[in-house]
Enzyme design. Structure first.
Site, short mmCIF file in Angstrom:
data_model
loop_
_atom_site.label_atom_id
_atom_site.label_comp_id
_atom_site.label_asym_id
_atom_site.label_seq_id
_atom_site.Cartn_x
_atom_site.Cartn_y
_atom_site.Cartn_z
N GLN A 105 85.39 -106.95 3.60
CA GLN A 105 86.76 -107.18 4.07
C GLN A 105 87.58 -107.82 2.95
O GLN A 105 87.22 -108.89 2.46
CB GLN A 105 86.77 -108.09 5.31
CG GLN A 105 88.19 -108.29 5.86
CD GLN A 105 88.25 -109.19 7.10
OE1 GLN A 105 87.21 -109.67 7.57
NE2 GLN A 105 89.45 -109.40 7.60
N HIS B 236 92.29 -105.58 10.89
CA HIS B 236 92.83 -104.21 10.84
C HIS B 236 91.73 -103.23 11.22
O HIS B 236 90.57 -103.41 10.85
CB HIS B 236 93.41 -103.88 9.46
CG HIS B 236 92.52 -104.23 8.31
ND1 HIS B 236 92.41 -105.51 7.83
CD2 HIS B 236 91.69 -103.47 7.56
CE1 HIS B 236 91.54 -105.53 6.82
NE2 HIS B 236 91.08 -104.30 6.64
N LEU B 237 92.13 -102.22 11.92
CA LEU B 237 91.22 -101.14 12.32
C LEU B 237 91.51 -99.94 11.43
O LEU B 237 92.64 -99.43 11.41
CB LEU B 237 91.47 -100.81 13.80
CG LEU B 237 90.65 -99.65 14.39
CD1 LEU B 237 89.15 -99.89 14.26
CD2 LEU B 237 91.03 -99.46 15.87
N HIS B 238 90.49 -99.52 10.69
CA HIS B 238 90.63 -98.31 9.87
C HIS B 238 90.43 -97.09 10.78
O HIS B 238 89.42 -97.00 11.49
CB HIS B 238 89.55 -98.25 8.79
CG HIS B 238 89.62 -99.29 7.73
ND1 HIS B 238 90.13 -99.04 6.47
CD2 HIS B 238 89.24 -100.59 7.72
CE1 HIS B 238 90.04 -100.14 5.73
NE2 HIS B 238 89.49 -101.10 6.46
N ASN C 39 86.06 -103.77 9.11
CA ASN C 39 85.28 -104.55 8.15
C ASN C 39 85.50 -106.02 8.47
O ASN C 39 86.64 -106.47 8.62
CB ASN C 39 85.73 -104.24 6.71
CG ASN C 39 85.31 -102.86 6.27
OD1 ASN C 39 84.24 -102.39 6.63
ND2 ASN C 39 86.17 -102.20 5.52
N ILE D 65 96.93 -97.57 1.42
CA ILE D 65 97.47 -97.30 0.07
C ILE D 65 96.43 -96.61 -0.82
O ILE D 65 96.78 -95.99 -1.82
CB ILE D 65 97.96 -98.63 -0.55
CG1 ILE D 65 99.03 -98.41 -1.60
CG2 ILE D 65 96.81 -99.46 -1.10
CD1 ILE D 65 99.76 -99.68 -2.00
#
Ligand code: AMP
Ligand code: ZN
Length: 113
Positions: free
Chosen positions: A93, A99-101, A86, A31
């Site tokens: 985080q 979650h994988l960026h 993170n 987002i």
């Protein structure tokens, strides 16, 4: 009610711009993107942090990385991209659902800030 933001996205309760889904994973646009392409890849299963992964999650963790590779290819990231987990407060985080960026479309510096 599950108050985890990313579980709620996975359940369809909160909208997100999905770009990949399968039985185990979901990927959607961040987002607040930090690059021209910034996607978060999450497991449907709630796992808060990297250190909450155990050996039963080996395949799931691997699938996250392979999904990133597939999305990067589909999105035309031919000259590289960055993958980031993170983990915990020192890493910043914010969302306690692993979650994988996947970030691409610009040059990144090293060491990361
Ligand atoms: P982290 O700091 O690694 O926990 O990253 C959390 C990421 O989630 C940040 O990059 C946020 O911009 C992103 N984020 C927070 N809320 C949403 C949302 N509703 N949809 C998509 N991305 C989000
Ligand atoms: Zn969750």
């Amino acid at each position: 009610m599950n108050d985890c933001l990313f579980c709620r996205i996975a359940e369809g309760d909160i909208p997100a711009e999905l770009i990949y889904r399968d039985k185990d994973l979901l990927a959607f646009r961040d987002i607040n993107p930090q690059a021209p392409l910034h996607v978060l890849i999450i497991p449907r299963k709630h796992i808060a942090r990297v250190e909450d992964l155990d050996s039963a999650d080996t395949e799931l963790a691997g699938k996250m990385i392979l999904a990133a590779k597939k999305i990067a290819k589909e999105q035309g990231l031919k000259t590289g991209y960055r993958l980031v987990f993170n983990n915990g407060p020192d890493a910043g985080q914010e969302v306690q659902h692993i979650h994988l960026h996947l970030m691409g479309g610009r040059r990144f510096h090293w060491p990361a800030g």
